[in-house]
Design an enzyme around this catalytic site. Structure first.
Site, PDB file in Angstrom:
ATOM      1  N   HIS A 177       0.828  -1.199   0.000  1.00  0.00           N
ATOM      2  CA  HIS A 177       0.000   0.000   0.000  1.00  0.00           C
ATOM      3  C   HIS A 177       0.870   1.259   0.000  1.00  0.00           C
ATOM      4  O   HIS A 177       0.585   2.228  -0.722  1.00  0.00           O
ATOM      5  CB  HIS A 177      -0.904   0.031   1.240  1.00  0.00           C
ATOM      6  CG  HIS A 177      -1.854  -1.124   1.319  1.00  0.00           C
ATOM      7  ND1 HIS A 177      -1.956  -1.925   2.440  1.00  0.00           N
ATOM      8  CD2 HIS A 177      -2.749  -1.620   0.426  1.00  0.00           C
ATOM      9  CE1 HIS A 177      -2.864  -2.848   2.235  1.00  0.00           C
ATOM     10  NE2 HIS A 177      -3.363  -2.688   1.024  1.00  0.00           N
ATOM     11  N   GLN A 196     -17.337  -7.347  -0.236  1.00  0.00           N
ATOM     12  CA  GLN A 196     -16.485  -8.120  -1.127  1.00  0.00           C
ATOM     13  C   GLN A 196     -15.823  -9.297  -0.419  1.00  0.00           C
ATOM     14  O   GLN A 196     -15.101 -10.076  -1.044  1.00  0.00           O
ATOM     15  CB  GLN A 196     -15.417  -7.229  -1.756  1.00  0.00           C
ATOM     16  CG  GLN A 196     -14.303  -6.783  -0.807  1.00  0.00           C
ATOM     17  CD  GLN A 196     -13.387  -5.774  -1.438  1.00  0.00           C
ATOM     18  OE1 GLN A 196     -13.773  -4.642  -1.714  1.00  0.00           O
ATOM     19  NE2 GLN A 196     -12.143  -6.180  -1.687  1.00  0.00           N
ATOM     20  N   ASP A 235      -3.507  -7.866  -7.666  1.00  0.00           N
ATOM     21  CA  ASP A 235      -4.928  -8.150  -7.885  1.00  0.00           C
ATOM     22  C   ASP A 235      -5.289  -7.710  -9.302  1.00  0.00           C
ATOM     23  O   ASP A 235      -6.060  -6.775  -9.511  1.00  0.00           O
ATOM     24  CB  ASP A 235      -5.776  -7.409  -6.853  1.00  0.00           C
ATOM     25  CG  ASP A 235      -5.411  -7.805  -5.436  1.00  0.00           C
ATOM     26  OD1 ASP A 235      -5.370  -9.012  -5.146  1.00  0.00           O
ATOM     27  OD2 ASP A 235      -5.165  -6.907  -4.614  1.00  0.00           O
ATOM     28  N   ILE A 255       4.578  -5.509  -5.194  1.00  0.00           N
ATOM     29  CA  ILE A 255       5.713  -5.460  -4.277  1.00  0.00           C
ATOM     30  C   ILE A 255       5.856  -6.830  -3.623  1.00  0.00           C
ATOM     31  O   ILE A 255       4.882  -7.397  -3.115  1.00  0.00           O
ATOM     32  CB  ILE A 255       5.519  -4.377  -3.206  1.00  0.00           C
ATOM     33  CG1 ILE A 255       5.278  -3.027  -3.873  1.00  0.00           C
ATOM     34  CG2 ILE A 255       6.729  -4.313  -2.280  1.00  0.00           C
ATOM     35  CD1 ILE A 255       6.389  -2.558  -4.790  1.00  0.00           C
ATOM     36  N   SER A 295      -2.506  -8.200   2.627  1.00  0.00           N
ATOM     37  CA  SER A 295      -3.053  -8.113   3.975  1.00  0.00           C
ATOM     38  C   SER A 295      -3.326  -9.495   4.549  1.00  0.00           C
ATOM     39  O   SER A 295      -3.359  -9.676   5.773  1.00  0.00           O
ATOM     40  CB  SER A 295      -4.347  -7.295   3.963  1.00  0.00           C
ATOM     41  OG  SER A 295      -4.108  -5.983   3.525  1.00  0.00           O
TER      42      SER A 295
END
Length: 307
Positions: free
Chosen positions: A6, A30, A137, A163, A173
């Site tokens: 992030h 989601q 993603d 990354i 996460s």
């Protein structure tokens, strides 16, 4: 639950703009029933501390800075109907077919409905010039680009590169749920995708060959784990591997070498059968199933490749 992936997107935004707004929100519409928002405890205080430190770095480099943080509540984002209405087809929502019904969408039917709906709400609330998403993603980035195009939004979608840790594992996460044992085995996903990319770079272009290579890498690990004791092994399953057009996510049978493609994969690491004494089993002590996704681009021929 901000991590370095992030922060890399925020740094990229700060290089391209003078004012950055960071949104922090775990979107319940989601998430699957198994994940649930309760699995993502609020870390807002520590996230804000990270952003304060990052702002000092950005200022010292004479870049743009984080000017605001948008951390809405569920009531603010879903004022008239609860977010769990969306999987049941109730309330106001956005569905972008067919790209939301394949790959991640096939296994998690309401996932991208939740993503697209939430992002449209965020874009309306903030009215940004640019928005930043991570390449890991990959399907999500394609959905967001189509959302912006279909709804005539004057927004540029910028995709930052994935990354990775030193061993190739993509930052996510979800990694905090793995624990030591499953984290070690989780690199099998990027190894599988890299096997396909290496084969492509060696001249292979057929979908069946590339996808089979991915599956072979994971299946070999499954066999290896099956030989271990319960207190040592990690059980894992393939959810999918697919070769797709990078602009539409439509599955393709052959890579057009002049255009390239993307190969995406998802696996799940099952709950630990036995948690050894003193072992780090992850956020839920190894009692959960952890789903991991990743992707690699198959670049057009005669171009450089990112690692």
């Amino acid at each position: 639950m901000l991590h370095n992936g992030h922060l890399s997107l925020i740094r990229l935004a700060a290089q391209q703009t003078s004012s950055v707004l960071v949104s922090i929100y775990a979107n319940p519409s989601q998430l699957t029933m198994q994940e649930g928002k309760h699995s993502y405890p609020s870390t807002l205080d520590s996230d804000l501390a990270l952003l304060v430190a990052l702002n000092e770095e950005l200022r010292s480099n004479r870049l743009g800075t984080v000017q605001a943080v948008f951390a809405p509540t569920d009531q603010e984002m879903y004022p008239f109907s609860p977010p769990d209405d969306i999987p049941r087809g109730l309330g106001s929502f956005v569905n972008i077919l067919p790209m939301t019904s394949i790959l991640e969408g096939a296994d998690r039917p309401s996932h991208f409905i939740g993503v697209a709906t939430l992002c449209l709400k965020l874009f309306n609330a903030v009215n940004p010039d640019k928005v930043y998403f991570g390449e890991k993603d990959y399907q999500q980035t394609v959905v967001i680009k189509r959302l912006v195009q279909d709804f005539l939004l004057d927004i540029e979608v910028v995709v930052g590169e994935t990354i990775r840790e030193a061993d190739g594992m993509a930052l996510s996460s979800r990694n905090v749920f793995l624990g030591t044992r499953r984290r070690t085995i989780a690199t099998v996903l990027v190894k599988a995708l890299n096997a396909a990319r290496n084969a492509y770079e060696g001249g292979k272009v057929e979908r069946d060959e590339l996808v089979s290579l991915c599956k072979q890498v994971v299946e070999e690990e499954q066999v290896k784990q099956g030989r271990l004791l319960e207190a040592q092994r990690v059980n894992l399953e393939i959810i999918y591997f697919e070769l797709s057009d990078q602009g539409s996510m439509t599955p393709i049978s052959t890579v057009n070498s002049g255009r390239g493609a993307v190969i995406c994969g998802a696996i799940q690491l099952l709950p630990l059968e036995v948690l050894a004494y003193g072992e780090d089993g992850g956020r839920q002590d190894g009692n959960d199933t952890v789903r991991l996704i990743d992707s690699v681009l198959l670049e057009p021929r005669n171009t450089s490749h990112r690692v």
